[in-house]
Design a protein around this motif. Sequence first.
Motif, mmCIF file in Angstrom:
data_model
loop_
_atom_site.group_PDB
_atom_site.id
_atom_site.type_symbol
_atom_site.label_atom_id
_atom_site.label_comp_id
_atom_site.label_asym_id
_atom_site.label_seq_id
_atom_site.Cartn_x
_atom_site.Cartn_y
_atom_site.Cartn_z
ATOM 1 N N PRO A 467 0.819 -1.184 0.004
ATOM 2 C CA PRO A 467 -0.156 0.180 0.071
ATOM 3 C C PRO A 467 0.802 1.309 0.043
ATOM 4 O O PRO A 467 1.857 1.326 0.723
ATOM 5 N N ASP A 468 0.453 2.214 -0.697
ATOM 6 C CA ASP A 468 1.275 3.457 -0.684
ATOM 7 C C ASP A 468 0.095 4.729 -0.144
ATOM 8 O O ASP A 468 0.504 5.733 -0.013
ATOM 9 N N HIS A 469 -0.849 4.210 0.570
ATOM 10 C CA HIS A 469 -1.923 4.880 1.016
ATOM 11 C C HIS A 469 -2.675 4.595 2.392
ATOM 12 O O HIS A 469 -2.845 3.114 2.294
ATOM 13 N N TYR A 470 -3.114 5.018 3.387
ATOM 14 C CA TYR A 470 -3.552 4.796 4.594
ATOM 15 C C TYR A 470 -4.907 3.854 4.451
ATOM 16 O O TYR A 470 -5.193 2.938 4.890
ATOM 17 N N ASP A 471 -5.598 4.268 3.132
ATOM 18 C CA ASP A 471 -6.890 3.744 2.990
ATOM 19 C C ASP A 471 -6.899 2.561 2.430
ATOM 20 O O ASP A 471 -7.673 1.477 2.745
ATOM 21 N N ASN A 472 -5.826 2.178 1.902
ATOM 22 C CA ASN A 472 -5.445 0.424 1.476
ATOM 23 C C ASN A 472 -4.843 -0.158 2.362
ATOM 24 O O ASN A 472 -4.054 -1.248 2.036
ATOM 25 N N ARG A 504 0.159 7.744 -6.017
ATOM 26 C CA ARG A 504 -0.615 6.858 -7.027
ATOM 27 C C ARG A 504 -2.012 6.826 -6.785
ATOM 28 O O ARG A 504 -3.022 6.918 -7.530
ATOM 29 N N THR A 505 -2.367 6.626 -5.341
ATOM 30 C CA THR A 505 -3.719 6.380 -5.025
ATOM 31 C C THR A 505 -4.410 7.760 -4.954
ATOM 32 O O THR A 505 -5.674 7.780 -5.503
ATOM 33 N N SER A 506 -3.887 8.718 -4.160
ATOM 34 C CA SER A 506 -4.843 9.850 -3.813
ATOM 35 C C SER A 506 -4.710 10.796 -4.964
ATOM 36 O O SER A 506 -5.564 11.706 -4.993
ATOM 37 N N GLY A 507 -3.432 10.819 -5.852
ATOM 38 C CA GLY A 507 -3.255 11.953 -6.692
ATOM 39 C C GLY A 507 -2.878 13.144 -6.411
ATOM 40 O O GLY A 507 -2.704 14.056 -7.210
#
Length: 594
Positions: A467-472, A504-507
Motif C-alpha cells: 500500500p502507498d495510502h492509509y486507506d489501502n 498514485r492512490t490519492s493523486g
Amino acid sequence: MEPAGTARTPTGASRPRRRGLLAAAAFLLLAGLPAAAQPGDLRIVAALDAPALRDWDNAVELELRAGGLRRYDARPNLYLPDRRSERFAQYHEGVPVYGADLIRQTEAGLATAILGTLFTGIDVDTTPGLTSSEARAAFDAMSAPPFGLVGEPSLWVLPLGAGGYALAWRGTLAGFLDVFIDAGTGETLLEVSRIRRQAVGLGTGVLGDRRKMATESIGGTFRARDPLRPAAIGTYDFENDENRFLNTLLAMFNGAPPPLAALAADADNVWEDGTVVDVHPGVGWAYDYLATRLGWAGIDGRDGDITAFVHPVNPARLLATAEHCFENAADPFEECIQYVVLLTTVDNALYFPPFPGADTTGFMVFGEPFMFPRPLTALDVIAHEMAHGVTHFTAGLTYAPPPAPNEPGALNEAFSDIIAVATEFHLEEPGRGPLRADYLIGEDIGFPLRSLRDPQALQNPITGPYPDHYDNRYLGPLDRGGEHINATILGHAYFLAVEGGVNRTSGLGVTGVGHENRLDIERTFFNAWVNLVPSFADHAIVRESLTRSATDLYGTDAAATRAIREALDAVGIPHASGRQRTSDHNRQDSGDRQ
C-alpha cells in the motif's frame, strides 16, 4: 497455548477500588475533555494547541500526584536545547497498564506537546488469585527447558478486546516472547514477540567490493572488534555451528557476554569471508550515519557496545535435523523446542532487544540464506536492524493490546526502512544497481523487499502490491497485523517529503525539499521518534508528532514543514485530535521478518 495476539475475558468478578480524591479529580478532568472516551475505552491524546495543552498538562500533574501516571524517562532534545521530553506510564492501584504511554514535551517548564494513549474506566481488583510462584510455574509449563521464564513475573492490567480489563501476570520466555496470563486462572491472554527482524585490515564483501576492516590483534590473531569508534563494535562468527550459537544464547540468558573466542578471526588481516566483511564495516557505517548526521550515539544513545552475530546455523543441516526431530520425538514440544528458535535465523535478519535485567544494547543476527540469493548483509539491511535497536531505546514502539491493530509494528518497520535508506544515501552514490543508494530495501541481497519510491511496484504474498495510502492498509491477521506490509505507507511519505512527486492512490502532489536538503526530513523523523512518539502510537499520532517536530525545528512555513504536511496528506494519514481507535485487533504471530 492460545494463538499469539488472542485475548480472552478473564473468569471471576472484578472488584472496583478507589484511589482517593486526587485520582477522582484527574479522572473527571480526563472525562470532561472534548471527545472523551467512554469507560473502558482507549483515549488517543493529541494535545497541541493552547487550550488542550492546558487541560492535559493539569490532568498529567494530577495523575502524577495520584499515582495514575509515573515518569519513566526524561531527556533533553538533541536539536532544541531549550526543549525536554518526558515519558509516562499509566498505573492502576500501583499496577502498570499495558498499551498506555504518554509523552510530554516542555519548554521552560511549559508543555508544548502531549501525545499518547491512555485507558479509562479501569475497575479490576489488583489482588491476584495466582501467587508469583504459581505464575512462574504456569510460565515454565509453556516452554521446555532451557527456554523458560527469564526473570520474575510481574503484574499488569491488560485491556481486552471486549472492552474490559484483566489483571494479568506478564512473563518473558527465553528473552524472545512476552506472555500475559490471567492472574486468576492462568489462562493465556496475549503473546507478544520481542524480536525485531530483519588495527585496519582489508576485506572483500559479498559483491566483490574491497573494504577496510577495523580490527584488533588479540593473541596473535586479528579479531573483528572495532576499537576506533566510541561504541565498541564486535562481530561474532559461529561458523554455521548451531549448537555453538545456541549455547552462546543460553549463556547470555543468564547474563554472560558473548565469548571473545567467537569474535570473527583472520590470520593476516586480509579478510575473505564476504559475510563478515559486509557486516563488520556495515555496522560501523550505520553508527557513523547516526552519529554524524543525527547526533545519536550508537544504538542506545550512550555508545553502548554493539554486537552482531553472523553464520549462526547451517540452514540445510538445521532444517533436516528439525524435521527429523519433529517427526520422531516422543514429545516434540520438549525435545525440539530449540529448533523453533534457531529456525528464525534462516533467511532472516533480526534485532534482539536486551534480555530482562541485562545492561546491554541487545544484539543483531544476520542469518544464513536458504532461499534468498545472497546473505542478508547489505548495508540497508544492517542499518534497518540497528534502527530497531534505536527505536527500542527511544519511542519503544510495541504491539498495541486488542482490539487495536498493529500500527505500532508497521511504524517501527517504517522508521527502520527510513534509516536504512538514509544511511545508503549518506554513504553510497545515488543510482541503480549494486552498492548504489536508492529507495529500495534489500536490493543488494538480490531480492528487493519494499520500495519507498513506489510501494505498489513490488508485490507481497498476502495482499499483492504494497500500500502507498492509509486507506489501502492491510487489516488482516497475517504478518503480525501487516507490520511489514503497512510499513510502506509512512515510508512513502518520507520519500515524497524528500524527492516530491504524486501519490498514485490519492493523486495528491508533494513539493519535496530535494536531495540536497534531505537531512531536514531525516532530522524531523528522528526528533519525533526520540521526543514525541509514544510507545503505542498509531499513524495518526505519528502524523501529529512529525508535524510538530518539523514546526519546532524549522518553523510553520518552512519548506520541510510544508513537505511533511503535504506528504502525510498525500498518503492519507489522518489527524489524531478527537479520535478513538475502533479497528479490529490483528493477531501477532511470533517472529519478525526484515
